[in-house]
Write a protein that holds these residues in place. Structure first.
Motif, mmCIF file in Angstrom:
data_model
loop_
_atom_site.group_PDB
_atom_site.id
_atom_site.type_symbol
_atom_site.label_atom_id
_atom_site.label_comp_id
_atom_site.label_asym_id
_atom_site.label_seq_id
_atom_site.Cartn_x
_atom_site.Cartn_y
_atom_site.Cartn_z
ATOM 1 N N LEU A 1 0.855 -1.186 0.000
ATOM 2 C CA LEU A 1 0.000 0.000 0.000
ATOM 3 C C LEU A 1 0.894 1.239 0.000
ATOM 4 O O LEU A 1 1.134 1.875 1.022
ATOM 5 C CB LEU A 1 -0.934 -0.012 1.211
ATOM 6 N N SER A 2 1.397 1.557 -1.190
ATOM 7 C CA SER A 2 2.274 2.715 -1.352
ATOM 8 C C SER A 2 1.923 3.420 -2.647
ATOM 9 O O SER A 2 1.308 2.846 -3.554
ATOM 10 C CB SER A 2 3.748 2.307 -1.382
ATOM 11 N N ARG A 3 2.326 4.663 -2.730
ATOM 12 C CA ARG A 3 2.077 5.428 -3.960
ATOM 13 C C ARG A 3 2.664 4.705 -5.167
ATOM 14 O O ARG A 3 1.979 4.516 -6.178
ATOM 15 C CB ARG A 3 2.694 6.819 -3.815
ATOM 16 N N ARG A 4 3.895 4.277 -5.085
ATOM 17 C CA ARG A 4 4.551 3.623 -6.214
ATOM 18 C C ARG A 4 3.800 2.368 -6.635
ATOM 19 O O ARG A 4 3.515 2.160 -7.817
ATOM 20 C CB ARG A 4 6.000 3.281 -5.839
ATOM 21 N N ALA A 5 3.477 1.513 -5.683
ATOM 22 C CA ALA A 5 2.870 0.219 -6.002
ATOM 23 C C ALA A 5 1.447 0.375 -6.521
ATOM 24 O O ALA A 5 1.040 -0.329 -7.459
ATOM 25 C CB ALA A 5 2.896 -0.677 -4.773
ATOM 26 N N VAL A 6 0.666 1.263 -5.935
ATOM 27 C CA VAL A 6 -0.711 1.460 -6.388
ATOM 28 C C VAL A 6 -0.738 2.018 -7.811
ATOM 29 O O VAL A 6 -1.497 1.546 -8.667
ATOM 30 C CB VAL A 6 -1.470 2.373 -5.415
ATOM 31 N N LEU A 7 0.103 3.013 -8.091
ATOM 32 C CA LEU A 7 0.128 3.576 -9.436
ATOM 33 C C LEU A 7 0.613 2.543 -10.445
ATOM 34 O O LEU A 7 0.127 2.500 -11.580
ATOM 35 C CB LEU A 7 1.019 4.816 -9.473
ATOM 36 N N GLU A 8 1.560 1.730 -10.054
ATOM 37 C CA GLU A 8 2.044 0.675 -10.941
ATOM 38 C C GLU A 8 0.915 -0.306 -11.272
ATOM 39 O O GLU A 8 0.758 -0.734 -12.414
ATOM 40 C CB GLU A 8 3.201 -0.057 -10.275
ATOM 41 N N GLY A 9 0.103 -0.657 -10.278
ATOM 42 C CA GLY A 9 -1.018 -1.561 -10.517
ATOM 43 C C GLY A 9 -2.067 -0.961 -11.426
ATOM 44 O O GLY A 9 -2.611 -1.648 -12.310
ATOM 45 N N ILE A 10 -2.374 0.330 -11.240
ATOM 46 C CA ILE A 10 -3.354 0.993 -12.106
ATOM 47 C C ILE A 10 -2.830 1.073 -13.526
ATOM 48 O O ILE A 10 -3.545 0.785 -14.495
ATOM 49 C CB ILE A 10 -3.692 2.395 -11.552
ATOM 50 N N ARG A 11 -1.571 1.470 -13.679
ATOM 51 C CA ARG A 11 -0.974 1.597 -15.015
ATOM 52 C C ARG A 11 -0.960 0.260 -15.755
ATOM 53 O O ARG A 11 -1.175 0.202 -16.966
ATOM 54 C CB ARG A 11 0.448 2.143 -14.900
ATOM 55 N N ALA A 12 -0.728 -0.819 -15.028
ATOM 56 C CA ALA A 12 -0.667 -2.145 -15.641
ATOM 57 C C ALA A 12 -2.047 -2.735 -15.902
ATOM 58 O O ALA A 12 -2.158 -3.767 -16.571
ATOM 59 C CB ALA A 12 0.140 -3.084 -14.749
ATOM 60 N N GLY A 13 -3.100 -2.128 -15.372
ATOM 61 C CA GLY A 13 -4.447 -2.659 -15.557
ATOM 62 C C GLY A 13 -4.780 -3.824 -14.656
ATOM 63 O O GLY A 13 -5.744 -4.551 -14.915
ATOM 64 N N ARG A 14 -4.017 -4.008 -13.583
ATOM 65 C CA ARG A 14 -4.316 -5.075 -12.627
ATOM 66 C C ARG A 14 -5.402 -4.583 -11.667
ATOM 67 O O ARG A 14 -5.156 -4.360 -10.474
ATOM 68 C CB ARG A 14 -3.061 -5.481 -11.852
ATOM 69 N N SER A 15 -6.590 -4.389 -12.199
ATOM 70 C CA SER A 15 -7.627 -3.770 -11.377
ATOM 71 C C SER A 15 -9.011 -4.086 -11.933
ATOM 72 O O SER A 15 -9.177 -4.437 -13.099
ATOM 73 C CB SER A 15 -7.432 -2.248 -11.330
#
Length: 507
Positions: free
Chosen positions: A379-393
């Protein structure tokens, strides 16, 4: 007040009027006030600047304004006038002199070193030419008459306050699915809630993260630290509100301001999209098919990292956005990053992920309806943005709704949301969806051919499993929709959830 200069910048023209002057501050105390009046005609420039000559020794600047609202025929826009201010550093595009914007949400504001009206940045009131920025959003056929009152208070400046920003990591649960709402408005733009009030509602909605996204200002960034905590990650951003659509700058560096004073034909959006990414954030066009004036997205999607397909309660606008996004998915599997429609993506995968946010402003707007559920390493800025960018959502209407969506091949191959199952075209593939919290919803599996499978209603418990078998030759991708029951008619029910796609087959 006479005109001083007209600067034409494509559609986003700007007009600078005659200046407002004050006496020298030498030996003075107390206050001075000036009032100016003017009228804008239909077809006025997007921005009108009123210069204010600020002498030395000013402690506070206060601005109040009003404008007329004549009756107009049905279907004709009436008067609406936004306002903000730039300091002595100027009004050049990019915002070096930006000190605040309240749009049409306030009739007055103030700035001084130690405090400012929400939407505005505290700091010294230095000597020089300041500019009140007017934005005639719409002008009635009769014209728009306005009055501006500027009050300067002289004296020793207060102590300058230094911003404190929220941390970029919360405790979290390691690699897990985290829920967030990345489009929210507080009293720092046209919302009615405080950051603390929004944070309380976010926790009650089961959210793990949120994003500050005020219209055309970053003033709220310094007011979220106390609201964040080990259980709530607060990302910082802005809703860049142009005359040709809105875009959420998601998760930027603290203190990042993104200018909005341009239209699509000015060919400047790319510059500011790059600024967002250089500041560590994502570029997310918001409510692209909204019907309010200036809300419909007209910049194309070549700079987008994700797109907000679901905005607030499900409406026909969202249905159109979902269909449009699905068409772009088809184009991406047909043409990849060279697809002529501009949806080339910035996530390195040739497609643009979808997300959903509440766009909540005030009661009865529900924070977390909908919410984007992201698979992140922490639960960090880097990890959350990486997940959104990759479409893992996936996107869910509330924390009650959960989705597990996978595809598997016959030899143990496995892929989840936003991933690719790299198997041969004729390989049998099993698609499996496990749902929770979606009573009586139907599950639709959508591919590049359209809806190829629709389940019966899930049980009243809201939990169920749906399986479907296909091949990559038959389905280039598959995504899932959970739909509520419809009362009547051929239209599908409102969404309870939808996923980003799983791609099938080798590249």
């Amino acid at each position: 007040m006479g005109r001083r200069a007209v600067f034409l910048t494509g559609a986003a023209a700007a007009l600078t009027l005659g200046s407002v002057s004050f006496a020298s501050a030498a030996g003075r105390g107390g206050q001075e006030t000036r009032t100016v009046r003017g009228t804008l005609s239909p077809g006025a420039p997007d921005f009108v600047y009123v210069p204010v000559e600020v002498p030395d020794g000013v402690r506070e600047i206060r601005v109040a304004y009003s404008y007329d609202r004549p009756s107009v025929p049905a279907g004709t826009a009436g008067n609406a006038l936004d306002i903000g201010i730039f300091d002595e550093r100027g009004t050049e595009l990019g915002g070096a002199g930006f000190r605040g914007w309240s749009g049409g949400a306030r009739t007055e504001f103030f700035l001084r070193a130690d405090d400012a009206t929400p939407g505005y940045l505290p700091g010294p009131v230095r000597e020089g030419t300041w500019h009140i920025a007017l934005g005639p959003y719409t002008v009635a056929p009769q014209g728009l008459s306005y009055e501006i009152t500027v009050t300067l208070t002289y004296g020793e400046p207060g102590e300058t306050v230094w911003p404190v920003y929220p941390p970029e990591r919360a405790k979290g649960r390691g690699r897990a699915w985290y829920r967030g709402d990345c489009h929210l408005h507080s009293c720092h733009s046209d919302g009615r809630r405080t950051p603390a009030g929004i944070a309380a509602l976010a926790r009650a909605a089961g959210l793990d993260f949120l994003n500050s996204s005020e219209h055309n200002t970053h003033s709220a960034h310094a007011h979220w630290a106390d609201a964040a905590g080990d259980d709530l990650l607060v990302l910082l951003g802005e809703e860049v509100t142009t005359r040709n659509g809105h875009v959420v700058a998601l998760g930027t560096d603290p203190g990042t301001f993104v200018d909005w004073r341009y239209r699509a034909r000015d060919n400047r959006f790319g510059r500011f999209a790059r600024q967002v990414r250089d500041a560590g954030g994502l570029v997310v066009p918001a409510h692209p098919h909204a019907t309010c004036i200036g809300c419909n997205w007209k910049f194309g999607f070549g700079e987008a990292d994700a797109v907000e397909v679901w905005n607030g309660p499900w409406t026909p606008d969202d249905e159109v956005a979902l269909a449009d996004w699905d068409s772009m998915l088809v184009a991406s599997v047909r043409g990849g990053r060279d697809s002529p429609d501009g949806w080339d993506g910035r996530n390195g995968r040739g497609w643009i992920p979808a997300m959903g946010n509440s766009d909540a402003h005030r009661d009865p707007d529900v924070v977390g309806h909908p919410q984007t559920v992201v698979l992140a390493d922490e639960l960090s800025r880097r990890a959350v943005l990486e997940g959104i960018r990759a479409g893992r959502s996936y996107v869910a209407e509330s924390a009650r709704v959960s989705v597990a969506f996978t595809a598997s091949g016959g030899r143990g191959e496995h892929a989840g949301i936003g991933e690719r199952l790299g198997v041969a075209p004729d390989t049998p593939v099993t698609v499996r969806l496990e749902a929770g919290g979606a009573p009586r919803c139907t599950v639709r599996l959508v591919t590049d051919q359209g809806v190829l499978h629709t389940s019966g209603p899930l049980p009243v418990s809201g939990s169920g499993v749906v399986e479907w078998r296909t091949t990559p030759a038959y389905a280039a991708y598959v995504r899932a929709e959970l739909r509520h029951e419809t009362a009547a008619g051929p239209l599908p029910g409102a969404l309870a959830a939808f996923t980003n796609p799983i791609f099938l087959g080798r590249r």
